[in-house]
Design a protein around this motif. Structure first.
Motif, PDB file in Angstrom:
ATOM      1  N   TYR A  85       9.554   0.613  -2.933  1.00  0.00           N
ATOM      2  CA  TYR A  85      10.120   1.833  -2.380  1.00  0.00           C
ATOM      3  C   TYR A  85      11.639   1.667  -2.331  1.00  0.00           C
ATOM      4  O   TYR A  85      12.152   0.692  -1.786  1.00  0.00           O
ATOM      5  CB  TYR A  85       9.583   2.094  -0.969  1.00  0.00           C
ATOM      6  N   GLU A 137       9.532   5.934  -5.398  1.00  0.00           N
ATOM      7  CA  GLU A 137       8.430   4.972  -5.427  1.00  0.00           C
ATOM      8  C   GLU A 137       8.208   4.497  -6.863  1.00  0.00           C
ATOM      9  O   GLU A 137       8.182   5.306  -7.789  1.00  0.00           O
ATOM     10  CB  GLU A 137       7.178   5.681  -4.909  1.00  0.00           C
ATOM     11  N   LYS A 153       3.815  -1.509  -4.409  1.00  0.00           N
ATOM     12  CA  LYS A 153       4.796  -0.512  -4.804  1.00  0.00           C
ATOM     13  C   LYS A 153       6.165  -0.954  -4.312  1.00  0.00           C
ATOM     14  O   LYS A 153       6.297  -1.621  -3.296  1.00  0.00           O
ATOM     15  CB  LYS A 153       4.465   0.848  -4.199  1.00  0.00           C
ATOM     16  N   SER A 198       0.848  -1.188   0.000  1.00  0.00           N
ATOM     17  CA  SER A 198       0.000   0.000   0.000  1.00  0.00           C
ATOM     18  C   SER A 198       0.886   1.242   0.000  1.00  0.00           C
ATOM     19  O   SER A 198       2.108   1.141   0.092  1.00  0.00           O
ATOM     20  CB  SER A 198      -0.911   0.005   1.236  1.00  0.00           C
ATOM     21  N   LYS A 199       0.269   2.383  -0.095  1.00  0.00           N
ATOM     22  CA  LYS A 199       0.990   3.654  -0.091  1.00  0.00           C
ATOM     23  C   LYS A 199       1.486   3.954   1.328  1.00  0.00           C
ATOM     24  O   LYS A 199       0.860   3.580   2.308  1.00  0.00           O
ATOM     25  CB  LYS A 199       0.050   4.759  -0.574  1.00  0.00           C
ATOM     26  N   LEU A 200       2.644   4.603   1.406  1.00  0.00           N
ATOM     27  CA  LEU A 200       3.160   4.999   2.719  1.00  0.00           C
ATOM     28  C   LEU A 200       2.258   6.055   3.341  1.00  0.00           C
ATOM     29  O   LEU A 200       1.773   6.949   2.630  1.00  0.00           O
ATOM     30  CB  LEU A 200       4.575   5.566   2.589  1.00  0.00           C
ATOM     31  N   ASN A 233       5.839   1.649  -9.296  1.00  0.00           N
ATOM     32  CA  ASN A 233       4.716   0.719  -9.360  1.00  0.00           C
ATOM     33  C   ASN A 233       5.211  -0.646  -9.800  1.00  0.00           C
ATOM     34  O   ASN A 233       6.161  -0.750 -10.575  1.00  0.00           O
ATOM     35  CB  ASN A 233       3.651   1.214 -10.342  1.00  0.00           C
TER      36      ASN A 233
END
Length: 167
Positions: free
Chosen positions: A117, A106, A115, A75-77, A108
């Motif tokens: 990172y 980041e 994601k 998920s997104k940070l 995809n």
């Protein structure tokens, strides 16, 4: 007197052999880059099968160390996150979101909502010494953790020791 001379000579020979073997071992763990015109010499770890790398840059006599880590997140940070490196002796190296904000890229993942990172951390002398003296067992960005296999922990620690000695 003669035996003291022989002992001293043997000690010098063994020291030379050890340093030659050690230098050869380190050359297998590091890649060296140089640009004499710019006054730059750089080294980076190469022998790892993990998403981690350490580099050393010497620019006009100033030395710096940079740790690059990759983390797969599902998920997104969040707005507030941190990075924790855990060492075998129980010590931790922690960086908060403010220290990392401009040092995270980041990406995809194709056909996946996750994601990747990529984190870049400038290491202080104390942090470098901690990593050289203790194996890193895992690291965690927010809640996304990456563990090291024991054999990769050893290679990573040896690589850092070689990086420190590299000139």
């Amino acid at each position: 007197m003669l035996s003291l001379f022989k002992l001293s000579a043997l000690s010098c020979i063994l020291s030379f052999i050890y340093s030659t073997v050690s230098a050869q071992h380190c050359s297998n763990l590091l890649a060296r880059h140089e640009n004499k015109k710019e006054g730059y010499i750089g080294f980076q770890t190469t022998a790892l099968n993990q998403p981690v790398e350490v580099s050393k840059s010497i620019v006009k006599g100033n030395t710096s160390y940079l740790l690059r880590l990759e983390v797969l997140g599902k998920s997104k940070l969040p707005d507030n996150f941190s990075l924790t490196l855990k060492l075998e002796n129980g010590a931790k190296i922690e960086k908060n979101q403010q220290e990392l904000a401009s040092h995270i890229m980041e990406y995809n993942v194709q056909n996946d909502p996750g994601k990747v990172y990529m984190i870049f951390v400038k290491l202080s002398q104390n942090e470098l010494e901690l990593l050289a003296a203790n194996r890193m067992t895992n690291y965690k960005l927010h809640r996304f953790a990456v563990s090291f296999k024991p054999e990769n922990q050893d290679i990573f620690q040896e690589s850092i020791q070689c990086l420190i000695a590299a000139k």
